[in-house]
Design a protein around this motif. Structure first.
Motif, short mmCIF file in Angstrom:
data_model
loop_
_atom_site.label_atom_id
_atom_site.label_comp_id
_atom_site.label_asym_id
_atom_site.label_seq_id
_atom_site.Cartn_x
_atom_site.Cartn_y
_atom_site.Cartn_z
N ILE A 187 -3.58 1.62 -2.21
CA ILE A 187 -3.65 0.63 -1.03
C ILE A 187 -4.91 -0.21 -0.85
CG2 ILE A 187 -3.40 0.71 1.49
CD1 ILE A 187 -1.22 2.80 0.85
N SER A 188 -6.19 0.67 -0.89
CA SER A 188 -7.38 0.10 -0.82
C SER A 188 -7.37 -1.13 -1.83
CB SER A 188 -8.41 0.94 -1.07
OG SER A 188 -8.27 2.18 -0.15
N MET A 191 -5.29 -4.18 -1.22
CA MET A 191 -6.10 -5.00 -0.22
C MET A 191 -7.24 -5.71 -0.50
SD MET A 191 -4.16 -4.53 2.71
CE MET A 191 -2.71 -3.59 2.49
N LEU A 227 -9.79 -7.14 5.56
CA LEU A 227 -9.08 -6.27 4.56
C LEU A 227 -10.14 -5.50 3.65
CD1 LEU A 227 -6.30 -8.99 3.59
CD2 LEU A 227 -6.04 -6.99 5.00
N ALA A 231 -10.60 -1.68 3.53
CA ALA A 231 -10.50 -0.93 2.42
C ALA A 231 -11.92 -0.10 1.86
CB ALA A 231 -10.26 -2.02 1.18
#
Lengths: 521, 115
Positions: A187-188, A191, A227, A231
């Motif tokens: 997910i990081s 982003m 973002l 992240a």
């Protein structure tokens, strides 16, 4: 001929420190046919070469200024042939070489420790291969001057780390921890990729320096900043995005827990690089600075209070790693908060940043030492549970003394290195906001209380009959511990010299946005 | 300034001076201790571990028993903070999304006010 080879190495230094561990990682599995030792020796050898190259590179940065390298160019120093940086550019300044040196030193020591710690396991070639990939990912993130390249190395680092966390695949907890880490990392990374797409869509650039020069501070830029910050805050394990840390650090093999500390710190570096170099001129950067300060504050307090009730020695130390990350965020966050106020920056902002950056290397050393000591206890007793330990100080006196050194350092007691960096943070942050400084001091007291519990539970107290045959760990495992303890004492006794040689240039590099951009544009 | 000195904003820190002071304090402490009575009897209650006036338990005092008073006093805090540490990856992602939204909103609203 010799001079030519030397020049070749020096010219290609930034690329070599990434390429060597990357290539060595793919060769490592092939060496298994020569025995387990061949793989560990190969890894130690390659990481030692990288360590030497990083030292030379750091020396050149201090002596000659920023070192840059255009990958694939016939003349690597020719960065922007048509006025635009079209190739991937590696840009090494004092802060990136500081991070590179810190990271590779800990990984090298973890690798030496692993030679004995991991020898009873099958498939060690995979372990070393992933460890070398991890080193390549960290080096890449530290030295790259390109946003997309940073994303690629972030992925290399995340995938190799997840593999290493799951190394004890026979344990369900290790698989669960690796799964959580992988989800968080994906997910990081997603982003980060989305933020890069937002920037590329607007400016058609991926180079950090060129992007920094081209910014128009649009709403999309702010979304990209949010973002990227979120992240990297999650990847560095700051509260409230810290949940994966205890699982990952707790379940990974001890040398990997020590290496994960520097892996998290490289995300911290990426966060600082983004905030200072890329978005340093954004008028609303103070908002991000306050977020960083609040993340730091929450990390310090929640980390230490969650550490105190832990029974698992490695989970306890993992929560302390979160807590210590808070100090770094606090110090550098205060510097960022006053970046546009030259008086405040000179009065206490630079000092706060120096404290934060100094704490990075100090934390890498004492947390590295503490994780390796935890590994030594687990190696001899087979348990991570503090309730099942006791009286090990009689059986493992050297390990007990080394733990004491790490413990006194993390709690910020003089004359160890942790005190020096914490003193600078307390003093400078106090001038910014006294409440923040008071919280930082309370957290240090709680850290001491927590580690007194560990020391009592593991090394003093009533001796357990089941551990009467426990011996000191083998010499090869003691070597990295002794080196780290020596460095902790050395950095504690000569903080002024370390600050002058390593920390001040790193902070100046972080603040010298124009210098970083000017090399490329 | 010596090699070991670290200059800070309001003063300096010198670990060698601190160690010298520490050694002096240790020497004084040892001297004061040497003035104490030496005629204690080994193996009697005079040499027993002090346990708030009670007889020390024979079983091991494990790490879970340490700081129980602190945890009791902070019970509400720990109940609250443990509620967030569910161990579920869904929650981690949820926290991340909340943080992203909060930062974006702050930057956009704050950015407008800042300009």
């Amino acid at each position: 001929m010799e001079v030519g080879r030397e020049m070749f190495i020096i010219e290609h230094l930034p690329a070599l420190v990434i390429a060597i561990p990357l290539l060595a990682a793919f060769i490592a599995p092939l060496l298994k046919r020569f025995g387990k030792h061949a793989v560990s020796v190969w890894s130690i050898l390659n990481l030692s070469i990288v360590e030497c190259l990083v030292i030379v590179l750091g020396y050149r940065v201090i002596k000659d200024g920023i070192q840059s390298y255009a990958i694939g160019a016939s003349i690597p120093s020719l960065l922007s042939p048509n006025g635009l940086p079209v190739r991937i550019i590696l840009e090494v300044d004092a802060i990136s070489s500081f991070m590179g040196l810190t990271s590779i030193s800990i990984i090298l020591l973890a690798c030496i420790y692993s030679a004995c710690f991991m020898k009873k396991y099958k498939s060690v070639e995979r372990y070393y291969s992933l460890l070398l990939l991890m080193a390549a990912g960290i080096m890449g993130m530290a030295f790259t001057g390109d946003m997309f390249n940073m994303f690629v190395f972030l992925e290399v680092l995340s995938i190799s780390s997840a593999g290493l966390i799951a190394f004890y695949a026979y344990k369900g907890e290790a698989i669960e921890a690796a799964f959580k880490y992988l989800v968080i990392s994906s997910i990081s990374a997603l982003m980060v990729l989305f933020a890069i797409a937002l920037l590329y869509g607007q400016y058609g650039l991926l180079n950090i320096a060129a992007l920094g020069a081209a910014f128009r501070f649009t709403i999309l830029d702010k979304i990209a900043l949010a973002l990227l910050v979120s992240a990297f805050v999650m990847k560095c394990g700051a509260v409230p995005l810290h949940m994966w840390v205890a699982d990952a650090y707790g379940e990974a093999p001890a040398p990997i827990s020590a290496s994960l500390v520097v892996a998290s710190q490289i995300s911290l570096y990426a966060l600082f690089r983004i905030c200072f170099t890329l978005f340093g001129l954004l008028p609303a950067i103070q908002i991000i600075a306050w977020f960083i300060i609040l993340f730091g504050l929450a990390s310090m307090f929640v980390g230490v209070t969650m550490a105190m009730p832990q029974k698992d020695i490695k989970r306890l130390m993992a929560y302390h790693a979160i807590s210590q990350t808070g100090y770094m965020l606090l110090g550098v966050g205060v510097g960022l908060a006053v970046i546009n106020d030259i008086n405040a920056l000179n009065a206490f902002g630079i000092a706060a940043m120096e404290g934060g950056i100094f704490h990075i290397i100090n934390h890498a050393m004492y947390k590295g030492l503490l994780f390796l000591v935890a590994g030594a206890i687990i190696y001899r007793t087979g348990t991570k549970n503090l309730n099942e330990m006791g009286g090990l100080g009689n059986r493992m006196p050297i390990t007990a003394v080394l733990f004491l050194i790490g413990m006194l350092s993390i709690t910020g007691l003089p004359p160890f290195n942790g005190f020096a960096s914490k003193l600078i943070i307390y003093e400078s942050v106090f001038l910014f906001n006294p409440i923040l400084s008071v919280v930082a001091m309370i957290v240090s007291i709680l850290t001491l209380a927590s580690f007194v519990k560990v020391f009592y539970s593991a090394f003093t107290g009533q001796e357990q009959s089941k551990y009467k045959d426990v011996k000191e760990i083998p010499a090869i495992m003691l070597v990295p511990l002794l080196i780290l303890a020596f460095l902790i004492i050395l950095f504690g006794l000569f903080p002024g010299i370390i600050l002058k040689l390593l920390v001040k240039p790193a902070v100046q590099a972080l603040l010298d946005r124009a210098g970083y951009i000017g090399v490329v544009v | 300034m010596m090699m070991t000195t670290l200059s800070t904003i309001r003063g300096f820190w010198d670990p060698v001076l601190w160690m010298a002071a520490f050694i002096i304090v240790i020497v004084i402490t040892c001297y004061i201790r040497s003035l104490g009575k030496e005629e204690y009897k080994r193996g009697t209650e005079q040499t027993m571990v002090f346990f708030s006036g009670n007889i020390p338990p024979k079983e091991l005092i494990s790490s879970s028993n340490i700081y129980w008073g602190f945890f009791k006093a902070m019970e509400k805090y720990y109940t609250c903070i443990r509620r967030f540490h569910t161990g579920m990856v869904n929650d981690y992602v949820y926290y991340f999304i909340v943080i992203v939204i909060v930062i974006i909103a702050s930057l956009i609203i704050g950015g407008v006010l800042w300009m």
